[in-house]
Design a protein around this motif. Structure first.
Motif, PDB file in Angstrom:
ATOM      1  N   ALA A  68       0.839  -1.203   0.000  1.00 22.71           N
ATOM      2  CA  ALA A  68       0.000   0.000   0.000  1.00 22.71           C
ATOM      3  C   ALA A  68       0.872   1.251   0.000  1.00 22.71           C
ATOM      4  N   ASP A  69       1.955   1.239   0.780  1.00 25.51           N
ATOM      5  CA  ASP A  69       2.876   2.379   0.796  1.00 25.51           C
ATOM      6  C   ASP A  69       3.527   2.573  -0.568  1.00 25.51           C
ATOM      7  N   MET A  70       3.928   1.470  -1.187  1.00 29.46           N
ATOM      8  CA  MET A  70       4.549   1.547  -2.510  1.00 29.46           C
ATOM      9  C   MET A  70       3.561   2.073  -3.544  1.00 29.46           C
ATOM     10  N   LYS A  71       2.309   1.680  -3.420  1.00 33.71           N
ATOM     11  CA  LYS A  71       1.285   2.132  -4.358  1.00 33.71           C
ATOM     12  C   LYS A  71       1.110   3.645  -4.262  1.00 33.71           C
ATOM     13  N   SER A  72       1.084   4.168  -3.050  1.00 33.93           N
ATOM     14  CA  SER A  72       0.941   5.620  -2.891  1.00 33.93           C
ATOM     15  C   SER A  72       2.185   6.339  -3.415  1.00 33.93           C
ATOM     16  N   ASP A  73       3.370   5.750  -3.216  1.00 38.61           N
ATOM     17  CA  ASP A  73       4.592   6.341  -3.753  1.00 38.61           C
ATOM     18  C   ASP A  73       4.571   6.353  -5.277  1.00 38.61           C
ATOM     19  N   LEU A  74       4.056   5.298  -5.886  1.00 37.80           N
ATOM     20  CA  LEU A  74       3.976   5.240  -7.341  1.00 37.80           C
ATOM     21  C   LEU A  74       3.010   6.283  -7.891  1.00 37.80           C
ATOM     22  N   LYS A  75       1.920   6.537  -7.178  1.00 40.89           N
ATOM     23  CA  LYS A  75       0.998   7.592  -7.609  1.00 40.89           C
ATOM     24  C   LYS A  75       1.705   8.938  -7.609  1.00 40.89           C
ATOM     25  N   LEU A  76       2.493   9.200  -6.566  1.00 33.58           N
ATOM     26  CA  LEU A  76       3.233  10.455  -6.485  1.00 33.58           C
ATOM     27  C   LEU A  76       4.215  10.571  -7.646  1.00 33.58           C
ATOM     28  N   VAL A  77       4.934   9.501  -7.939  1.00 33.92           N
ATOM     29  CA  VAL A  77       5.904   9.507  -9.034  1.00 33.92           C
ATOM     30  C   VAL A  77       5.188   9.737 -10.364  1.00 33.92           C
ATOM     31  N   LYS A  78       4.032   9.124 -10.529  1.00 36.92           N
ATOM     32  CA  LYS A  78       3.267   9.303 -11.768  1.00 36.92           C
ATOM     33  C   LYS A  78       2.889  10.768 -11.952  1.00 36.92           C
ATOM     34  N   TRP A  79       2.392  11.397 -10.905  1.00 38.58           N
ATOM     35  CA  TRP A  79       1.992  12.798 -11.007  1.00 38.58           C
ATOM     36  C   TRP A  79       3.194  13.711 -11.211  1.00 38.58           C
ATOM     37  N   MET A  80       4.327  13.368 -10.626  1.00 37.52           N
ATOM     38  CA  MET A  80       5.544  14.144 -10.856  1.00 37.52           C
ATOM     39  C   MET A  80       5.971  14.034 -12.317  1.00 37.52           C
ATOM     40  N   GLY A  81       5.842  12.829 -12.883  1.00 36.89           N
ATOM     41  CA  GLY A  81       6.167  12.632 -14.294  1.00 36.89           C
ATOM     42  C   GLY A  81       5.264  13.443 -15.200  1.00 36.89           C
ATOM     43  N   VAL A  82       3.985  13.473 -14.867  1.00 39.37           N
ATOM     44  CA  VAL A  82       3.036  14.266 -15.658  1.00 39.37           C
ATOM     45  C   VAL A  82       3.399  15.743 -15.566  1.00 39.37           C
ATOM     46  N   ALA A  83       3.718  16.210 -14.364  1.00 34.87           N
ATOM     47  CA  ALA A  83       4.081  17.616 -14.186  1.00 34.87           C
ATOM     48  C   ALA A  83       5.335  17.959 -14.976  1.00 34.87           C
ATOM     49  N   ILE A  84       6.316  17.089 -14.977  1.00 38.62           N
ATOM     50  CA  ILE A  84       7.553  17.325 -15.732  1.00 38.62           C
ATOM     51  C   ILE A  84       7.262  17.350 -17.221  1.00 38.62           C
ATOM     52  N   ALA A  85       6.436  16.421 -17.696  1.00 39.65           N
ATOM     53  CA  ALA A  85       6.085  16.379 -19.118  1.00 39.65           C
ATOM     54  C   ALA A  85       5.372  17.652 -19.533  1.00 39.65           C
ATOM     55  N   VAL A  86       4.460  18.155 -18.712  1.00 43.06           N
ATOM     56  CA  VAL A  86       3.748  19.405 -19.026  1.00 43.06           C
ATOM     57  C   VAL A  86       4.722  20.577 -19.038  1.00 43.06           C
ATOM     58  N   ALA A  87       5.651  20.597 -18.077  1.00 46.81           N
ATOM     59  CA  ALA A  87       6.630  21.696 -18.032  1.00 46.81           C
ATOM     60  C   ALA A  87       7.519  21.659 -19.253  1.00 46.81           C
ATOM     61  N   VAL A  88       7.966  20.490 -19.683  1.00 48.45           N
ATOM     62  CA  VAL A  88       8.809  20.364 -20.864  1.00 48.45           C
ATOM     63  C   VAL A  88       8.034  20.803 -22.107  1.00 48.45           C
ATOM     64  N   ALA A  89       6.772  20.365 -22.207  1.00 47.91           N
ATOM     65  CA  ALA A  89       5.950  20.763 -23.338  1.00 47.91           C
ATOM     66  C   ALA A  89       5.760  22.282 -23.375  1.00 47.91           C
ATOM     67  N   PHE A  90       5.582  22.875 -22.222  1.00 51.02           N
ATOM     68  CA  PHE A  90       5.427  24.320 -22.133  1.00 51.02           C
ATOM     69  C   PHE A  90       6.697  25.024 -22.581  1.00 51.02           C
ATOM     70  N   LEU A  91       7.865  24.526 -22.112  1.00 47.48           N
ATOM     71  CA  LEU A  91       9.153  25.146 -22.511  1.00 47.48           C
ATOM     72  C   LEU A  91       9.409  24.996 -24.000  1.00 47.48           C
ATOM     73  N   VAL A  92       9.077  23.847 -24.564  1.00 48.46           N
ATOM     74  CA  VAL A  92       9.259  23.632 -26.004  1.00 48.46           C
ATOM     75  C   VAL A  92       8.343  24.562 -26.790  1.00 48.46           C
ATOM     76  N   ALA A  93       7.104  24.695 -26.329  1.00 46.94           N
ATOM     77  CA  ALA A  93       6.126  25.548 -27.024  1.00 46.94           C
ATOM     78  C   ALA A  93       6.583  27.021 -26.967  1.00 46.94           C
ATOM     79  N   THR A  94       7.086  27.483 -25.820  1.00 47.78           N
ATOM     80  CA  THR A  94       7.521  28.881 -25.717  1.00 47.78           C
ATOM     81  C   THR A  94       8.803  29.124 -26.488  1.00 47.78           C
ATOM     82  N   ALA A  95       9.638  28.123 -26.678  1.00 46.15           N
ATOM     83  CA  ALA A  95      10.879  28.295 -27.406  1.00 46.15           C
ATOM     84  C   ALA A  95      10.628  28.488 -28.895  1.00 46.15           C
ATOM     85  N   PHE A  96       9.597  27.881 -29.430  1.00 49.70           N
ATOM     86  CA  PHE A  96       9.312  27.976 -30.858  1.00 49.70           C
ATOM     87  C   PHE A  96       8.274  29.037 -31.181  1.00 49.70           C
ATOM     88  N   LEU A  97       7.707  29.700 -30.222  1.00 52.44           N
ATOM     89  CA  LEU A  97       6.697  30.740 -30.491  1.00 52.44           C
ATOM     90  C   LEU A  97       7.238  32.122 -30.329  1.00 52.44           C
TER      91      LEU A  97
END
Length: 97
Positions: A68-97
C-alpha cells in the motif's frame, strides 16, 4: 509403534525394475528414514503448524502494508512525471513561439 520394513526386498524390487544401483540404494535409504521418522513421533502436528500459520498471516499483513505504501509512492511519481512532461511541453512551445 514399530513398523517392519524389509529394506533388502525393497532394494531388490527396485533393481529388478531396472533402477540403477545408486538410485535404488538412495530410494531405500530415504524410505527407511521416512518410515523411522513417521513412527518416532517427530512429525509436525496441527498444533505445530498453527504457530507457523499465524506467523505467515502476520508476514502477509506486513507485506500488504508495504505494498500500500509503494502504491501511494507510485501515484506520487506518476503525477511528478506528468508535471515534468507538461513543463517540458510548455518550454518547447515557448521556445518555438
Amino acid at each position: 509403534m514399530t513398523l517392519r520394513f524389509d529394506t533388502l526386498q525393497y532394494y531388490e524390487k527396485l533393481k529388478s525394475a531396472d533402477f540403477p544401483e545408486a538410485q535404488a540404494k538412495a530410494w531405500t535409504e530415504a524410505l527407511t528414514v521416512a518410515l523411522a521418522e513417521s513412527s518416532s513421533g517427530h512429525l509436525a502436528r496441527k498444533d505445530d503448524l498453527a504457530g507457523f500459520r499465524d506467523d505467515i498471516r502476520e508476514g502477509l499483513v506486513g507485506i500488504q502494508i508495504e505494498l500500500a505504501d509503494m502504491k501511494s509512492d507510485l501515484k506520487l511519481v506518476k503525477w511528478m512525471g506528468v508535471a515534468i512532461a507538461v513543463a517540458v511541453a510548455f518550454l518547447v512551445a515557448t521556445a518555438f513561439l
